[in-house]
Scaffold this motif. Structure first.
Motif, mmCIF file in Angstrom:
data_model
loop_
_atom_site.group_PDB
_atom_site.id
_atom_site.type_symbol
_atom_site.label_atom_id
_atom_site.label_comp_id
_atom_site.label_asym_id
_atom_site.label_seq_id
_atom_site.Cartn_x
_atom_site.Cartn_y
_atom_site.Cartn_z
ATOM 1 N N THR A 46 0.839 -1.188 0.000
ATOM 2 C CA THR A 46 0.000 0.000 0.000
ATOM 3 C C THR A 46 0.877 1.242 0.000
ATOM 4 O OG1 THR A 46 -0.097 -0.012 2.401
ATOM 5 C CG2 THR A 46 -1.847 -1.190 1.239
ATOM 6 N N LYS A 48 2.615 4.884 -1.552
ATOM 7 C CA LYS A 48 3.335 5.321 -2.742
ATOM 8 C C LYS A 48 4.830 5.029 -2.681
ATOM 9 C CE LYS A 48 0.007 8.926 -3.692
ATOM 10 N NZ LYS A 48 -0.219 10.351 -3.915
ATOM 11 N N LEU A 50 8.313 3.403 -3.384
ATOM 12 C CA LEU A 50 8.828 2.850 -4.635
ATOM 13 C C LEU A 50 8.744 1.333 -4.657
ATOM 14 C CD1 LEU A 50 10.154 3.251 -7.380
ATOM 15 C CD2 LEU A 50 12.372 3.228 -6.211
ATOM 16 N N SER A 52 6.588 -0.603 -3.283
ATOM 17 C CA SER A 52 5.200 -1.005 -3.547
ATOM 18 C C SER A 52 4.859 -0.846 -5.018
ATOM 19 C CB SER A 52 4.233 -0.179 -2.705
ATOM 20 O OG SER A 52 4.382 -0.462 -1.346
ATOM 21 N N ILE A 53 5.251 0.274 -5.587
ATOM 22 C CA ILE A 53 4.955 0.538 -6.998
ATOM 23 C C ILE A 53 5.665 -0.474 -7.892
ATOM 24 C CG2 ILE A 53 5.272 2.206 -8.871
ATOM 25 C CD1 ILE A 53 4.961 4.397 -6.623
ATOM 26 N N VAL A 54 6.941 -0.707 -7.628
ATOM 27 C CA VAL A 54 7.708 -1.655 -8.447
ATOM 28 C C VAL A 54 7.119 -3.061 -8.326
ATOM 29 C CG1 VAL A 54 9.945 -2.815 -8.661
ATOM 30 C CG2 VAL A 54 9.842 -0.329 -8.487
ATOM 31 N N TRP A 56 4.007 -3.938 -7.561
ATOM 32 C CA TRP A 56 2.719 -3.998 -8.267
ATOM 33 C C TRP A 56 2.950 -4.150 -9.765
ATOM 34 C CZ3 TRP A 56 -1.918 -5.269 -6.930
ATOM 35 C CH2 TRP A 56 -2.407 -5.000 -5.656
ATOM 36 N N LEU A 57 3.854 -3.334 -10.304
ATOM 37 C CA LEU A 57 4.142 -3.413 -11.739
ATOM 38 C C LEU A 57 4.736 -4.769 -12.109
ATOM 39 C CD1 LEU A 57 5.656 0.154 -12.221
ATOM 40 C CD2 LEU A 57 3.417 -0.633 -13.024
ATOM 41 N N SER A 96 7.064 1.427 -17.515
ATOM 42 C CA SER A 96 5.976 2.014 -16.731
ATOM 43 C C SER A 96 6.456 3.150 -15.841
ATOM 44 C CB SER A 96 5.305 0.944 -15.866
ATOM 45 O OG SER A 96 4.690 -0.019 -16.671
ATOM 46 N N LEU A 97 7.701 3.062 -15.397
ATOM 47 C CA LEU A 97 8.248 4.092 -14.508
ATOM 48 C C LEU A 97 8.926 5.233 -15.254
ATOM 49 C CD1 LEU A 97 9.813 1.931 -11.668
ATOM 50 C CD2 LEU A 97 7.756 3.348 -11.546
ATOM 51 N N THR A 100 8.889 9.075 -14.360
ATOM 52 C CA THR A 100 8.504 9.221 -12.961
ATOM 53 C C THR A 100 9.696 9.746 -12.166
ATOM 54 O OG1 THR A 100 6.994 7.348 -13.165
ATOM 55 C CG2 THR A 100 7.626 7.983 -10.939
ATOM 56 N N ASN A 109 15.140 3.075 -1.761
ATOM 57 C CA ASN A 109 14.913 3.415 -3.166
ATOM 58 C C ASN A 109 16.180 3.238 -3.984
ATOM 59 O OD1 ASN A 109 12.330 4.058 -2.441
ATOM 60 N ND2 ASN A 109 12.458 6.216 -2.967
#
Length: 119
Positions: A46, A48, A50, A52-54, A56-57, A96-97, A100, A109
């Protein structure tokens, strides 16, 4: 017998790829049952951050490329190595990143950026 558990979490091919994805994020988890794996990101990934984002992708790309590999083997009689699939997952994450802004000066990170090749 092909099941979703077998295809994504029990066969050595997909297990190897998923463990490498997690390793790039400095995580170690054993793939288990479908329902457990679906609950894990919803509960744990959950915010934002990095990582978590990586994840999920990478999670989405993992399912896509494993399913695509399965279809290529069945219908096209072709095979890609685990290493190639991992590179395709990395490429999907990087694409996707792109664009960003990432704070790579933070320790976690920075480690993720180095492992994934994020600039």
């Amino acid at each position: 017998m092909e099941t979703r558990n077998h295809l994504f979490f029990e066969c050595n091919y997909s297990k190897t790829v998923w463990k490498e994805v997690l390793s790039l994020c400095s995580l170690q988890r054993s793939p288990r049952q479908w329902n457990f794996v679906l609950q894990w990101p919803v509960l744990k990934l959950t915010g934002k951050a990095l990582i978590s984002i990586v994840l999920w992708l990478a999670w989405g790309a993992f399912f896509y490329w494993i399913w695509r590999e399965r279809n290529c083997r069945i219908f096209g009689n072709t095979r890609l190595s685990e290493k190639v699939i991992l590179e395709k997952i990395k490429d999907a994450v990087l694409m996707s990143l792109s664009g960003t802004r990432i704070r790579s000066d933070e320790i976690v990170n920075n480690r993720i950026c180095i492992a994934w090749g994020i600039e």
